[in-house]
Scaffold this active site. Structure first.
Site, PDB file in Angstrom:
ATOM      1  N   HIS A  13     -52.167 -25.069  40.290  1.00 42.36           N
ATOM      2  CA  HIS A  13     -53.586 -24.767  40.521  1.00 42.36           C
ATOM      3  C   HIS A  13     -53.732 -23.325  40.997  1.00 42.36           C
ATOM      4  O   HIS A  13     -53.634 -23.032  42.188  1.00 42.36           O
ATOM      5  CB  HIS A  13     -54.170 -25.748  41.556  1.00 42.36           C
ATOM      6  CG  HIS A  13     -55.659 -25.657  41.704  1.00 42.36           C
ATOM      7  ND1 HIS A  13     -56.488 -26.758  41.685  1.00 42.36           N
ATOM      8  CD2 HIS A  13     -56.477 -24.591  41.880  1.00 42.36           C
ATOM      9  CE1 HIS A  13     -57.743 -26.364  41.835  1.00 42.36           C
ATOM     10  NE2 HIS A  13     -57.762 -25.059  41.964  1.00 42.36           N
ATOM     11  N   HIS A  67     -63.640  -9.348  39.303  1.00 40.54           N
ATOM     12  CA  HIS A  67     -64.602  -9.482  38.225  1.00 40.54           C
ATOM     13  C   HIS A  67     -64.942  -8.118  37.640  1.00 40.54           C
ATOM     14  O   HIS A  67     -64.886  -7.899  36.434  1.00 40.54           O
ATOM     15  CB  HIS A  67     -65.858 -10.146  38.794  1.00 40.54           C
ATOM     16  CG  HIS A  67     -66.645 -10.862  37.771  1.00 40.54           C
ATOM     17  ND1 HIS A  67     -67.576 -10.224  36.983  1.00 40.54           N
ATOM     18  CD2 HIS A  67     -66.634 -12.148  37.378  1.00 40.54           C
ATOM     19  CE1 HIS A  67     -68.104 -11.095  36.154  1.00 40.54           C
ATOM     20  NE2 HIS A  67     -67.540 -12.275  36.372  1.00 40.54           N
ATOM     21  N   THR A  99     -58.661 -19.772  33.970  1.00 36.09           N
ATOM     22  CA  THR A  99     -59.670 -18.716  33.953  1.00 36.09           C
ATOM     23  C   THR A  99     -60.838 -19.106  33.064  1.00 36.09           C
ATOM     24  O   THR A  99     -60.671 -19.824  32.084  1.00 36.09           O
ATOM     25  CB  THR A  99     -59.062 -17.365  33.483  1.00 36.09           C
ATOM     26  OG1 THR A  99     -59.970 -16.320  33.813  1.00 36.09           O
ATOM     27  CG2 THR A  99     -58.767 -17.326  32.002  1.00 36.09           C
ATOM     28  N   PRO A 101     -63.413 -17.980  30.358  1.00 34.49           N
ATOM     29  CA  PRO A 101     -63.627 -16.881  29.418  1.00 34.49           C
ATOM     30  C   PRO A 101     -64.966 -16.195  29.709  1.00 34.49           C
ATOM     31  O   PRO A 101     -65.983 -16.885  29.871  1.00 34.49           O
ATOM     32  CB  PRO A 101     -63.665 -17.571  28.051  1.00 34.49           C
ATOM     33  CG  PRO A 101     -63.123 -18.943  28.269  1.00 34.49           C
ATOM     34  CD  PRO A 101     -63.353 -19.287  29.701  1.00 34.49           C
ATOM     35  N   GLY A 172     -66.147 -23.810  39.815  1.00 34.55           N
ATOM     36  CA  GLY A 172     -67.388 -23.087  40.096  1.00 34.55           C
ATOM     37  C   GLY A 172     -68.288 -23.863  41.035  1.00 34.55           C
ATOM     38  O   GLY A 172     -68.029 -25.027  41.361  1.00 34.55           O
ATOM     39  N   HIS A 199     -61.760 -29.776  39.235  1.00 37.75           N
ATOM     40  CA  HIS A 199     -62.044 -29.702  40.667  1.00 37.75           C
ATOM     41  C   HIS A 199     -62.847 -30.967  40.972  1.00 37.75           C
ATOM     42  O   HIS A 199     -63.950 -31.141  40.438  1.00 37.75           O
ATOM     43  CB  HIS A 199     -62.863 -28.452  41.001  1.00 37.75           C
ATOM     44  CG  HIS A 199     -62.029 -27.206  41.037  1.00 37.75           C
ATOM     45  ND1 HIS A 199     -61.438 -26.696  39.917  1.00 37.75           N
ATOM     46  CD2 HIS A 199     -61.665 -26.400  42.071  1.00 37.75           C
ATOM     47  CE1 HIS A 199     -60.746 -25.612  40.259  1.00 37.75           C
ATOM     48  NE2 HIS A 199     -60.873 -25.407  41.557  1.00 37.75           N
ATOM     49  N   GLU A 202     -64.258 -32.055  45.754  1.00 38.02           N
ATOM     50  CA  GLU A 202     -64.138 -30.852  46.586  1.00 38.02           C
ATOM     51  C   GLU A 202     -65.236 -30.863  47.642  1.00 38.02           C
ATOM     52  O   GLU A 202     -65.122 -30.245  48.686  1.00 38.02           O
ATOM     53  CB  GLU A 202     -64.289 -29.627  45.674  1.00 38.02           C
ATOM     54  CG  GLU A 202     -63.596 -28.396  46.169  1.00 38.02           C
ATOM     55  CD  GLU A 202     -63.771 -27.192  45.234  1.00 38.02           C
ATOM     56  OE1 GLU A 202     -63.428 -26.111  45.658  1.00 38.02           O
ATOM     57  OE2 GLU A 202     -64.259 -27.349  44.093  1.00 38.02           O
ATOM     58  N   ASP A 277     -54.243 -21.897  44.747  1.00 42.16           N
ATOM     59  CA  ASP A 277     -55.656 -21.706  44.412  1.00 42.16           C
ATOM     60  C   ASP A 277     -55.935 -20.231  44.079  1.00 42.16           C
ATOM     61  O   ASP A 277     -56.150 -19.905  42.923  1.00 42.16           O
ATOM     62  CB  ASP A 277     -56.573 -22.177  45.549  1.00 42.16           C
ATOM     63  CG  ASP A 277     -57.925 -22.655  45.055  1.00 42.16           C
ATOM     64  OD1 ASP A 277     -58.108 -22.748  43.837  1.00 42.16           O
ATOM     65  OD2 ASP A 277     -58.796 -22.962  45.897  1.00 42.16           O
ATOM     66  N   ASP A 278     -55.941 -19.362  45.097  1.00 48.04           N
ATOM     67  CA  ASP A 278     -56.258 -17.935  44.915  1.00 48.04           C
ATOM     68  C   ASP A 278     -55.388 -17.129  45.866  1.00 48.04           C
ATOM     69  O   ASP A 278     -55.857 -16.716  46.931  1.00 48.04           O
ATOM     70  CB  ASP A 278     -57.735 -17.698  45.253  1.00 48.04           C
ATOM     71  CG  ASP A 278     -58.671 -18.504  44.373  1.00 48.04           C
ATOM     72  OD1 ASP A 278     -58.801 -18.185  43.192  1.00 48.04           O
ATOM     73  OD2 ASP A 278     -59.266 -19.479  44.884  1.00 48.04           O
TER      74      ASP A 278
HETATM   75 ZN   LIG Z   1     -59.532 -23.978  42.509  1.00 45.35          ZN
END
Ligand SMILES: [Zn+2]
Length: 340
Positions: A13, A67, A99, A101, A172, A199, A202, A277-278
């Protein structure tokens, strides 16, 4: 080097945009704006360039930077390369990257997706010791039409990039959106062989989780608020959870590491994989997340090897790839037992 760094790891993830490290952001900034150091109007980026520590609010700004800095093909390709390199450096042997697009002034959605896929294909040809797959995402906040567009595009491109796009992600901001609106797009993706890593749970919405389960979810992203009947369903069907500890603590969807729902899942012996995650935004790494998980819940090195071994089974790798990944973990495990 420590155990966690050396351990061959499975990342299931990770979002491309959130996985740009400070040095990658700095490199992309130079690519777009030249060597000029940002002035007072861009204090936060100045801090990134100078290695100063950031507040959480400033960390979240990295999503906007990512971004802005990946709005053309060259930059997006560089960003993807860097992310793969940094996961590989952390001894990640299998990576599923997500990701959405995007269409920008300089590139179409198709160009966006083919750029990322080209880099992934090259990375496997270079045999850097990491297998990478792409999970195209549907960003809920962008609406149903874009969702179907993404699915159609992925279906169309999948024959040119065989075996690289393995599943769809739904992510999102969910507020103001209704999950059932996205079902036709997700259903279509599934009919074309894509698995679903959504997701899910959450936020507190029991009904939505039920609807996701009714559609069929292969893996649960976060699953913070999956309890009661829904948890029983996940247990019955052994649906793995992707748990991102630091991300959840920093985003305050869980109060602390100790209170993270991974504790409950580990106790139930439910399938779990720990993910980042990030990692760029939350300033972490998969090694660090595994270390935090082990120290918070008193897990041994053997437990952590086992967690990676199990994660291979939850991945969307092919049978041949899984075999090779298992062999890598076995080799590490043997070396480890010889050292003990
Ligand atoms: Zn995530």
């Amino acid at each position: 080097m420590d155990f966690y760094h050396l351990l061959p790891k499975i990342e299931l993830h990770a979002h491309l945009n959130g996985s740009l490290s400070n040095s990658t952001l700095a490199e992309l900034r130079e690519l777009k704006y030249g060597k000029e150091v940002p002035s007072g109007t861009d204090d936060c980026f100045y801090k990134i360039l100078n290695g100063e520590s950031l507040t959480l609010e400033e960390c979240f700004k990295k999503f906007q930077y990512a971004h802005d800095l990946t709005d053309r093909r060259e930059a997006l390709a560089r960003a993807t390369e860097r992310v793969i390199e940094e996961f590989a450096k952390d001894s990640v042997i299998y990576l599923e990257l997500r990701t959405t697009p995007k269409c920008t002034a300089q590139m179409t959605k198709r160009e966006y997706l083919t750029t990322v896929l080209d880099v992934i294909r090259k990375s496997s040809e270079n045999q850097r010791g990491i297998v990478v797959k792409l999970l195209p995402s549907i960003d809920r906040s962008k609406g149903v039409q874009e969702a179907m567009e993404n699915v159609n595009l992925a279906i169309e491109l999948s024959s040119s990039f065989p075996g690289l796009m393995v599943a769809f992600d739904l992510s999102g901001n969910p507020f103001g959106t209704t999950f059932s609106d996205f079902v036709p797009a997700l259903q279509r993706a599934r009919e074309h062989g894509f698995r679903l890593a959504l997701h899910c749970g959450e936020f507190e919405d029991e009904q939505e989780v039920k609807e996701m389960f009714a559609l069929g979810v292969d893996r649960i992203g976060h699953g913070t608020f999956i309890e009661g009947e829904n948890l029983a369903f996940a247990q019955e069907h052994k649906i793995p959870f992707e748990c991102c500890l630091t991300s959840n603590v920093k985003c305050k969807t869980v109060p602390s590491y100790e209170d993270h729902h991974v504790a409950k899942l580990l106790k139930l012996k439910h399938p779990v994989c720990v993910c980042t995650d990030d990692f760029g935004v939350f300033e972490t790494s998969l090694s660090q997340e595994l270390k935090i998980c082990a120290s918070t819940f008193s897990l041994t090195n053997t437990d952590m090897v086992e967690m990676q071994r199990n994660a291979i089974e939850y991945s969307f790798a092919s049978e041949q790839e899984k075999k090779e990944l298992r062999a890598k973990i076995e080799q590490f495990s043997e070396t480890l037992s010889k050292e003990l």
